[in-house]
Scaffold this motif. Structure first.
Motif, PDB file in Angstrom:
ATOM      1  N   ASP A 381      -0.234   3.871 -81.162  1.00 41.56           N
ATOM      2  CA  ASP A 381       0.431   2.942 -80.299  1.00 41.56           C
ATOM      3  C   ASP A 381       0.989   1.559 -80.991  1.00 41.56           C
ATOM      4  O   ASP A 381       1.219   0.699 -80.523  1.00 41.56           O
ATOM      5  CB  ASP A 381      -0.418   2.508 -79.188  1.00 41.56           C
ATOM      6  CG  ASP A 381      -0.956   3.693 -78.247  1.00 41.56           C
ATOM      7  OD1 ASP A 381      -2.189   3.343 -77.795  1.00 41.56           O
ATOM      8  OD2 ASP A 381      -0.007   4.310 -77.937  1.00 41.56           O
ATOM      9  N   ALA A 382       0.915   1.683 -82.370  1.00 40.87           N
ATOM     10  CA  ALA A 382       1.233   0.502 -83.172  1.00 40.87           C
ATOM     11  C   ALA A 382       2.773   0.055 -82.861  1.00 40.87           C
ATOM     12  O   ALA A 382       3.911   1.052 -83.178  1.00 40.87           O
ATOM     13  CB  ALA A 382       0.861   0.796 -84.573  1.00 40.87           C
ATOM     14  N   ASN A 383       3.109  -1.038 -82.641  1.00 39.09           N
ATOM     15  CA  ASN A 383       4.236  -1.658 -82.433  1.00 39.09           C
ATOM     16  C   ASN A 383       4.960  -2.028 -83.875  1.00 39.09           C
ATOM     17  O   ASN A 383       4.713  -3.102 -84.167  1.00 39.09           O
ATOM     18  CB  ASN A 383       4.334  -2.666 -81.569  1.00 39.09           C
ATOM     19  CG  ASN A 383       5.796  -3.358 -80.909  1.00 39.09           C
ATOM     20  OD1 ASN A 383       6.646  -2.597 -81.397  1.00 39.09           O
ATOM     21  ND2 ASN A 383       5.665  -4.419 -80.479  1.00 39.09           N
ATOM     22  N   ILE A 384       6.073  -1.426 -84.181  1.00 39.40           N
ATOM     23  CA  ILE A 384       6.455  -1.805 -85.312  1.00 39.40           C
ATOM     24  C   ILE A 384       8.144  -1.904 -85.263  1.00 39.40           C
ATOM     25  O   ILE A 384       8.871  -1.521 -84.611  1.00 39.40           O
ATOM     26  CB  ILE A 384       6.402  -0.378 -86.535  1.00 39.40           C
ATOM     27  CG1 ILE A 384       5.037  -0.097 -86.558  1.00 39.40           C
ATOM     28  CG2 ILE A 384       7.074  -0.934 -87.825  1.00 39.40           C
ATOM     29  CD1 ILE A 384       4.919   1.223 -87.431  1.00 39.40           C
ATOM     30  N   SER A 385       8.338  -3.402 -85.229  1.00 41.17           N
ATOM     31  CA  SER A 385       9.673  -4.080 -85.262  1.00 41.17           C
ATOM     32  C   SER A 385      10.630  -3.370 -86.360  1.00 41.17           C
ATOM     33  O   SER A 385      10.342  -3.100 -87.221  1.00 41.17           O
ATOM     34  CB  SER A 385       9.634  -5.518 -85.133  1.00 41.17           C
ATOM     35  OG  SER A 385       9.223  -6.054 -86.480  1.00 41.17           O
ATOM     36  N   SER A 386      11.900  -3.426 -85.999  1.00 43.26           N
ATOM     37  CA  SER A 386      12.897  -2.956 -86.962  1.00 43.26           C
ATOM     38  C   SER A 386      12.920  -4.031 -88.171  1.00 43.26           C
ATOM     39  O   SER A 386      13.312  -3.811 -89.198  1.00 43.26           O
ATOM     40  CB  SER A 386      14.157  -2.994 -86.210  1.00 43.26           C
ATOM     41  OG  SER A 386      14.616  -4.422 -85.652  1.00 43.26           O
ATOM     42  N   ALA A 387      12.680  -5.448 -87.772  1.00 42.86           N
ATOM     43  CA  ALA A 387      12.576  -6.321 -89.024  1.00 42.86           C
ATOM     44  C   ALA A 387      11.271  -6.050 -89.984  1.00 42.86           C
ATOM     45  O   ALA A 387      11.568  -5.935 -91.291  1.00 42.86           O
ATOM     46  CB  ALA A 387      12.591  -7.570 -88.241  1.00 42.86           C
ATOM     47  N   LEU A 388      10.174  -5.671 -89.302  1.00 39.42           N
ATOM     48  CA  LEU A 388       9.001  -5.068 -90.071  1.00 39.42           C
ATOM     49  C   LEU A 388       9.503  -4.020 -90.853  1.00 39.42           C
ATOM     50  O   LEU A 388       9.083  -3.761 -92.185  1.00 39.42           O
ATOM     51  CB  LEU A 388       7.956  -5.044 -89.294  1.00 39.42           C
ATOM     52  CG  LEU A 388       6.566  -4.722 -90.206  1.00 39.42           C
ATOM     53  CD1 LEU A 388       6.353  -5.906 -91.330  1.00 39.42           C
ATOM     54  CD2 LEU A 388       5.395  -4.400 -89.125  1.00 39.42           C
TER      55      LEU A 388
END
Length: 592
Positions: A381-388
């Motif tokens: 469920d880790a939310n990984i942004s495109s910026a990250l």
């Protein structure tokens, strides 16, 4: 002492504060001026950031204008880079006093030891960060990560001069010894945005400096900062955004730039400067963990279809050969499908395992068929942004370089230095082989084309009547002649000179920097040294040989093959005149 804006003669040592001297070497048309400083204090004198093999001869001359070299006891090196430490082997050979030491931080000492110096190291952290010269105190200020983990500055309490190493350095198109006004900050800005990892790290150092009484700032690069400009420069640097130079693409938001800068600033110094891959991996993990809950970090390199090298915390990131199983093959196939360049990393969920992995493809330049990946284990469920993801992908470049460096170190550890030496040294004469000469000569000529003072000379030498030696006494005696001559050549040359066995009985010597008159003297010394050799013959008696030589001085812009050809023609001219002599090649018309 020179005042702000005063014209000074940089051909000589310049006193910039009470018994503090600039003894650097001004290089014309060089944006990256490098400076050396001398604190003259009797037989407890100090040389700060001694310089490179290119600049030290001038520095030594200027030191001798002020005091004897033998009066220098302390040689301070603020970091390990060659622009300030490449002169250490020469200095080490010149030191005659038993109490001389090289002063630095343990992180720099760990790398400086590889010069193989006999002079001991004096580590600042082991001496309470201060040095008593006998009535004159120096204190050392730790400035970590500016520009490497063990960076520090030196403060002379008597003259209130701060020797700031890379901090306050600047790129200077029109160089002056002292900054003239506040406009010089733009030179400092360009340097720091490019070299320093982040605003917070730089601000930490500025707060230290702001609390000190500083009359002069003497940086390693650029111009010195006089007292009227000190506070202004400190305050401007406190708020300077650094570490953004390589991180901004057209259209990126300010928020993303700050996120990238924070991540890269936390890890870039460790990745770039550490020789220990474990520190690199842990720095990479620490930086990412601020924004992403990572439970495990791995690096895998597929060497072939059956074998991989595995790096993880479980093996202290030392790299262990492992067989490739089916799951590993799936990961490598996924990595090969990812596009190169930005946004190349990807989150992959393992069905039913409750775990996901971010696959980061790493780009290795060496090793055909190698596939390298970094694996970050995260929650499903880790939310990984495109910026990250973009930040992680950008960090993969330095990590790839560090990983490739670690692979090279592993290979060198297996091969050992002796194997490398045998690959570039002629076994009979101890001189370098011809293939090694090509790259070295090109590097020297490239430097001379940019810097007029980095003159290059070449000597072609050929043993006279060597075929007659072989025909009369046999090849074993001929080999002994070559061995003696090779030893004589190496014993006569400086450490920075490059002796090459060019082929058969022919030798080539590359030397830089050198003037034509000194090239002639060196050639004569070589010729005399070879003539003094006595090669014992079986059954009694000795054999003497002579040598003919041709010399040439490189002209800026001249091609390597033309340069060598002129020396070769001069050699044949010496032979035509009767051998056992040397001739200097004429300067070609286009360069007159």
């Amino acid at each position: 002492m020179p005042q702000n804006g005063e014209v000074v003669d940089t051909e000589h040592a310049i006193e910039i504060a009470e018994r503090v001297w600039w003894v650097g070497n001004y290089l014309e048309d060089d944006l990256f001026q490098c400076h050396t400083y001398l604190i003259e204090h009797g037989d407890q004198s100090v040389l700060i950031d001694p310089g490179s093999a290119l600049t030290f001869p001038v520095t030594l001359r200027k030191v001798e204008e002020v005091t004897s070299f033998d009066h220098i006891r302390y040689f301070i090196c603020h970091h390990q880079d060659p622009d300030i430490t490449a002169s250490l082997p020469r200095i080490d050979a010149m030191i005659s006093r038993d109490d001389a030491v090289i002063v630095s931080h343990w992180r720099a000492v760990a790398l400086l030891r590889h010069y193989g110096l006999k002079t001991p190291f004096w580590q600042i952290e082991e001496h309470d960060w201060q040095l008593d010269l006998g009535g004159r105190w120096l204190t050392f200020v730790l400035t970590p990560y500016l520009h490497f983990p063990g960076a520090f500055c030196t403060y002379d309490t008597r003259s209130r001069t701060l020797f700031s190493s890379d901090i306050f350095g600047g790129f200077t198109e029109t160089w002056t010894l002292f900054a003239r006004d506040e406009r010089y900050f733009e030179s400092i800005r360009a340097f720091h945005e490019h070299y320093m990892p982040g605003r917070e790290i730089l601000q930490h150092a500025m707060e230290k400096f702001d609390a000190m009484e500083i009359d002069t700032i003497a940086p390693q690069h650029g111009s010195m900062i006089p007292k009227p400009l000190v506070k202004f420069m400190i305050n401007r640097l406190k708020g300077l955004e650094c570490g953004l130079f390589m991180n901004s693409d057209q259209g990126e938001s300010a928020l993303r730039l700050h996120e990238l800068n924070r991540l890269l600033a936390e890890s870039a110094d460790t990745i770039a400067s550490s020789r220990n891959f474990r520190e690199v991996a842990e720095g990479f993990l620490s930086a990412i963990s601020h924004s992403l809950p990572v439970s495990r970090l791995e690096f895998r390199i597929r060497e072939n279809g059956q074998q991989q090298i595995y790096f993880a915390a479980s093996n202290e990131f030392r790299g262990v050969p492992m067989a490739i199983n089916a799951a590993d093959r799936a990961l490598f196939r996924e990595a090969e499908r990812l596009p190169p360049g930005s946004h190349g990393c990807k989150k992959v969920v393992h069905g039913g395992s409750g775990e996901a992995m971010v696959i980061v493809p790493l780009k290795l330049r060496q090793g055909e068929g190698r596939v390298a990946v970094s694996l970050l284990s995260v929650g499903v469920d880790a939310n990984i942004s495109s910026a990250l993801l973009a930040a992680i992908d950008r960090m993969s470049g330095p990590v790839s370089a560090a990983l490739e460096r670690e692979l090279l170190f592993m290979e060198l550890e297996r091969e050992r230095n002796a194997i490398y030496e045998r690959s570039i040294r002629d076994a009979l004469t101890g001189c370098y082989v011809r293939s090694y000469m090509q790259s070295t000569a090109e590097r020297l000529l490239h430097t001379h084309n940019r810097i007029a003072e980095a003159t290059v000379g070449v000597i072609f030498m050929d043993l006279d009547h060597f075929k007659q030696v072989n025909d009369t006494y046999g090849h074993l005696v001929g080999d002994e002649v070559l061995r003696h001559c090779g030893q004589a050549i190496r014993d006569t040359l400086r450490p920075m000179d490059v002796p090459v066995r060019y082929g058969g009985e022919e030798f080539v010597i590359l030397t830089s920097p050198i003037e034509a008159a000194h090239l002639r003297l060196l050639t004569e010394r070589l010729r005399a040294q070879i003539h003094r050799q006595r090669i014992p013959l079986e059954g009694g008696g000795v054999l003497q040989v002579t040598v003919s030589a041709g010399m040439a001085m490189h002209q800026q812009g001249e091609r390597l093959e033309d340069f060598l050809a002129r020396a070769d023609r001069a050699l044949y001219q010496a032979k035509a005149r009767g051998r056992d002599q040397a001739c200097m090649a004429e300067t070609p018309t286009p360069y007159l």
